[in-house]
Design a protein around this motif. Structure first.
Motif, short mmCIF file in Angstrom:
data_model
loop_
_atom_site.label_atom_id
_atom_site.label_comp_id
_atom_site.label_asym_id
_atom_site.label_seq_id
_atom_site.Cartn_x
_atom_site.Cartn_y
_atom_site.Cartn_z
N ALA A 106 65.19 8.00 59.42
CA ALA A 106 63.68 8.19 60.53
C ALA A 106 62.32 7.14 60.12
O ALA A 106 62.58 6.26 60.77
CB ALA A 106 63.13 9.90 60.01
N VAL A 107 62.70 6.19 59.21
CA VAL A 107 61.35 5.62 58.12
C VAL A 107 62.33 4.13 59.11
O VAL A 107 61.77 3.34 59.57
CB VAL A 107 61.60 5.22 56.96
N THR A 108 64.10 4.38 59.05
CA THR A 108 65.14 2.80 59.71
C THR A 108 64.10 2.98 60.98
O THR A 108 64.24 1.57 60.89
CB THR A 108 65.88 2.57 58.68
N ALA A 109 64.38 4.26 62.00
CA ALA A 109 63.82 4.14 63.08
C ALA A 109 62.25 3.21 63.02
O ALA A 109 62.51 2.88 63.69
CB ALA A 109 63.99 5.59 63.91
N PHE A 110 61.67 3.79 62.41
CA PHE A 110 60.39 3.28 63.07
C PHE A 110 59.85 1.93 62.29
O PHE A 110 59.22 1.40 63.79
CB PHE A 110 59.18 4.38 62.00
N LEU A 111 60.54 1.79 61.32
CA LEU A 111 60.37 0.21 61.13
C LEU A 111 61.21 -1.02 62.73
O LEU A 111 60.69 -1.61 62.57
CB LEU A 111 61.40 0.08 59.50
N LEU A 112 62.22 -0.44 62.70
CA LEU A 112 62.97 -0.77 63.51
C LEU A 112 62.14 -1.01 64.66
O LEU A 112 62.02 -1.85 65.32
CB LEU A 112 64.48 -0.51 64.25
N LEU A 113 61.91 0.20 65.17
CA LEU A 113 60.85 -0.35 66.26
C LEU A 113 59.24 -1.44 66.65
O LEU A 113 59.19 -1.55 67.12
CB LEU A 113 60.03 1.54 66.64
N ALA A 114 58.68 -1.04 64.66
CA ALA A 114 57.57 -2.01 64.32
C ALA A 114 57.90 -3.18 64.98
O ALA A 114 57.53 -4.16 64.95
CB ALA A 114 57.46 -1.23 63.73
N LEU A 115 59.31 -3.39 64.28
CA LEU A 115 59.77 -4.98 64.59
C LEU A 115 60.12 -5.44 65.64
O LEU A 115 59.64 -6.19 66.45
CB LEU A 115 61.17 -4.72 64.01
N ALA A 116 60.57 -4.39 66.91
CA ALA A 116 61.29 -4.55 68.32
C ALA A 116 59.62 -5.18 68.95
O ALA A 116 59.62 -6.42 69.54
CB ALA A 116 61.99 -4.00 68.75
N LEU A 117 58.65 -4.46 68.63
CA LEU A 117 57.45 -4.65 69.26
C LEU A 117 56.71 -5.78 68.67
O LEU A 117 55.28 -6.28 68.96
CB LEU A 117 56.55 -3.52 69.01
N GLY A 118 57.44 -6.07 67.95
CA GLY A 118 55.97 -7.10 67.24
C GLY A 118 54.85 -7.12 66.52
O GLY A 118 54.31 -8.15 65.80
#
Length: 252
Positions: free
Chosen positions: A143-155
């Protein structure tokens, strides 16, 4: 050598944990090298570890939500402090990160000095317990990894000053108790360092491949040779990273 020791029931969850750690740590590590603050991960990991040690000193349930909360709060406080120092003292940022790491490590040792199990706790913090991860821990890390990847993708991580340090705080808190400080640092820096001559998506894919192969071989060797899993994975990941550029040049 005991080849029969390769049991997917034991090694499988550890490998999944490693892949989840790599998913967020590889791109974050590349940003660390771009910013030139290599030791931020060690500092934040040590601060998160200090939160765990402090929670243990208060007799909070081991591996419970309270311990995770203490680690996250400590890491976010460290992230806030580093955001402030980057704004006020940018030229001294790397040195201040080193000082923060040493201070967190020293305070942790002082808290463990009167603990009869202090040596064991310190070892767990440094090398982790990757072979003992359970399904709840993997789901939380996913769950934490999914959130971090989303944050990275959105800049968010690259655009926002505090976002960069906060992402580290969250990533490290989620991973340090599973894989330990040494593997957190290795997962962040080694794949990023090995792929410096590549760029864009190619670099990211190569970083993931190097990390995944390093974790897989390291876990297998730790089982076959009956060695500690964390240090073995660190060594194999470094070896794979060292060989990767040679293989790339030969292939081209």
């Amino acid at each position: 050598m005991n080849w029969g020791a390769i049991d997917l029931g034991i090694l499988g969850p550890g490998l999944v944990a490693g892949l989840l750690v790599l998913a967020s740590h590889v791109p974050l590590g590349m940003q660390v090298l771009d910013r030139g603050i290599v030791f931020i991960d060690l500092a934040i990991a040590q601060i998160a570890g200090l939160g765990v040690i402090a929670a243990d000193s208060l007799r909070l349930p081991e591996h419970g939500l309270a311990v995770q909360g203490a680690a996250l709060v400590a890491a976010l406080l460290g992230a806030g402090l580093l955001t402030w120092t980057e704004r006020r003292l940018p030229e001294q940022q790397e040195a201040l990160i080193g000082v923060l790491f040493v201070l967190a490590a020293s305070v942790g040792l002082l808290l463990l000095a009167s603990n009869p199990h202090g040596g064991e706790h310190l070892k767990d913090l440094l090398v982790g317990q990757i072979l003992w991860v359970g399904t709840p821990q993997l789901l939380a890390l996913a769950a934490v990894t999914a959130f971090l990847l989303l944050a990275l993708a959105l800049g968010w991580v690259r655009r926002l000053r505090f976002g960069f340090y906060a992402a580290f705080a969250l990533a490290v808190t989620a991973s340090v108790q599973l894989v330990g400080v040494y593997l957190v640092f290795t997962s962040l820096i080694v794949p990023a360092l090995a792929t410096l001559r590549s760029s864009g998506r190619t670099r990211l894919v190569l970083g993931y491949v190097i990390g995944a192969v390093g974790y897989a071989i390291g876990l297998a060797l730790s089982a076959v040779l009956d060695l500690p899993s964390g240090p073995t994975v660190v060594c194999t990941l470094a070896a794979v990273a060292a060989l990767a550029p040679l293989l790339q040049r030969r292939a081209s």
